[in-house]
Structures are given as C-alpha cells and as structure tokens.
Design a protein around this motif. Sequence first.
Motif, PDB file in Angstrom:
ATOM      1  N   ASP A  84       0.874  -1.167   0.000  1.00 42.28           N
ATOM      2  CA  ASP A  84       0.000   0.000   0.000  1.00 42.28           C
ATOM      3  C   ASP A  84       0.923   1.232   0.000  1.00 42.28           C
ATOM      4  N   PRO A  85       0.729   2.172  -0.948  1.00 41.28           N
ATOM      5  CA  PRO A  85       1.675   3.291  -1.071  1.00 41.28           C
ATOM      6  C   PRO A  85       1.807   4.100   0.219  1.00 41.28           C
ATOM      7  N   ASN A  86       0.717   4.280   0.941  1.00 44.54           N
ATOM      8  CA  ASN A  86       0.803   5.045   2.186  1.00 44.54           C
ATOM      9  C   ASN A  86       1.661   4.335   3.222  1.00 44.54           C
ATOM     10  N   GLN A  87       1.473   3.025   3.294  1.00 40.83           N
ATOM     11  CA  GLN A  87       2.228   2.225   4.261  1.00 40.83           C
ATOM     12  C   GLN A  87       3.728   2.246   3.914  1.00 40.83           C
ATOM     13  N   ARG A  88       4.010   2.160   2.620  1.00 35.08           N
ATOM     14  CA  ARG A  88       5.407   2.199   2.163  1.00 35.08           C
ATOM     15  C   ARG A  88       6.046   3.557   2.484  1.00 35.08           C
ATOM     16  N   ASP A  89       5.293   4.637   2.206  1.00 38.88           N
ATOM     17  CA  ASP A  89       5.842   5.971   2.457  1.00 38.88           C
ATOM     18  C   ASP A  89       6.012   6.220   3.954  1.00 38.88           C
ATOM     19  N   GLU A  90       5.090   5.712   4.756  1.00 37.93           N
ATOM     20  CA  GLU A  90       5.212   5.864   6.209  1.00 37.93           C
ATOM     21  C   GLU A  90       6.473   5.180   6.721  1.00 37.93           C
ATOM     22  N   LEU A  91       6.740   3.971   6.209  1.00 35.97           N
ATOM     23  CA  LEU A  91       7.933   3.244   6.649  1.00 35.97           C
ATOM     24  C   LEU A  91       9.201   3.981   6.200  1.00 35.97           C
ATOM     25  N   ALA A  92       9.205   4.472   4.962  1.00 38.72           N
ATOM     26  CA  ALA A  92      10.367   5.217   4.477  1.00 38.72           C
ATOM     27  C   ALA A  92      10.590   6.477   5.310  1.00 38.72           C
ATOM     28  N   THR A  93       9.510   7.161   5.644  1.00 36.25           N
ATOM     29  CA  THR A  93       9.619   8.387   6.444  1.00 36.25           C
ATOM     30  C   THR A  93      10.122   8.070   7.846  1.00 36.25           C
TER      31      THR A  93
END
Lengths: 143, 143
Positions: free
Chosen positions: B121-130
């Motif tokens: 999920d793009p949001n989940q991926r971006d949250e982890l990267a952040t």
Amino acid sequence: MPPPAFALDPQLAVDTVFVGDLALCRVLLVKDANYPWILLVPRRPNVTEMIDLPDHEQIQLAGEVAVASRALRAITGCEKLNIASLGNVVSQLHIHVIGRRPGDKAWPKAVWGAALPTVYDPNQRDELATALRHALKINAIAK
Amino acid sequence: MPPPAFALDPQLAVDTVFVGDLALCRVLLVKDANYPWILLVPRRPNVTEMIDLPDHEQIQLAGEVAVASRALRAITGCEKLNIASLGNVVSQLHIHVIGRRPGDKAWPKAVWGAALPTVYDPNQRDELATALRHALKINAIAK
C-alpha cells in the motif's frame, strides 16, 4: 555469582566440526560438502543479534568475519562469498561465511533449504579444516 | 581522469525505493510488503565483497548496518533480524537488513525465493520510508 558461560548450541554442534577459536568467535566447518561453509559463533552467552554485542565486539566480529572471508576465498578459490546472520531456527548468534561458485548445488540461489547436505569425504573435510587453522593461525584446542 | 563514479545497479533501483544516504551507504526500501526489508549499498564503484572495501570502510559499514538494524527493529517491533550480503545475482555489494517475525510469509526460512513479493500500500510504504529517515537522521536527497 560468576557470569553465565558460553555454551555452543547443540544443533550447531551436531551440524559442524570444530575448527578453532579466534579472539571472539568459535570457527566451525559445516558438514556439507556442497559448499565450503563455515560459521563464526561469538563465545558470549545469550546473544542473538549482532547489535546485542557491545560496540567494540561488533567491530571485532566484523574483523573476524573479514579474516575468515579472506581465508575461505584464498583456500577454495570461490568466486563469491555469501555472508549472513539469520538465526530464525537456531537463535544463538552465528555468522555464515560460505564460498559460492557458478554451478554449485544452489547457484545462484541462497543455500538455505536449496539442496540436501552432501556428506564430506573425511580426508577432504580434515584437509579443509587444517587449511583454515593454518590460514587463521588457530589450532584445534578451544580457548 | 576522475575516479569512476558510483551508480546504483539498475536491478536494485527497480526493486526498491530510495530512503536516503548515510555517510557510506545508500539506504533503500525493498518493494515487498511481506517483510520490512532494507538494503544498504556502499556508494563505491566496482565493489562486490565487503572485504573489497578498505578496512576503515568495512568498519563504517558495520556501524551503518548496526544503526539500520536498530532503526528497523525499533520501528517495526520485529522479533528477529536477518542480515546478509549474498550478491549471487546482482554483484554490486548490497547488505540486506530484514525484519522477521514468526508467521511471516517465509518464517522460519530465509526470504530469498520463499514467497512472491507483495505490493505495498503506497501510504504504508511511504510511512515506513519516512520513519526510517527520521530514525536514521537522513533525508530523501542523495548525497
């Protein structure tokens, strides 16, 4: 009360032969003739992750992994090294150092679960252990 | 003639999203939601093995692997870390740092070849990267 002593995990003991002890790590040869494969086990009780070691022992470990890598590559002429700390089954911290070459039983896959172990010819196994002791300047007596 | 520049291997670029640059390594998040999985790639040209780096960069690498391991464990609450330098397919030196837990898609096996990747999920991926950028004190700009 004395601090808890290091004891090698029984499964690691069954799967390997003793090579010798570096300053931090016990060096073991895995009983699988498919690949030249050694384990480095820091002789510290109750350690599962590399980051559980104090900083100076993490640096010592990195140095011993490097020394073992160079020895294994020099002895076997392997084309690639695979180095890993996994520990999903045996939790006692142990670092795999594996010499790989195109055409070996698992190439280019990782070795874990890829092929059943092949029993060593005892002479070949002892020759490799002896060559490792020579290269690592250790003997077959536990520290 | 200037020294050859670092360029990320194209396959590693396809398989990951950019997190940021530590002093030595580029940090990448693998596009596989099955496990929190990052790669550390020393920004040096033509390096395949950890022992190909000069000694001081091997120590730097060990430190960055430790920092990344602590960050990944703190963010994800994973129970086990799997850390590996394999490189049988992509020869550019890259260190896997993977958070594992009982019940994940491959547990207790190694992750390589064990399960098809799951799209994030793009949001989940971006949250982890952040979260990784925050923990590692890096930003999304390449050094």
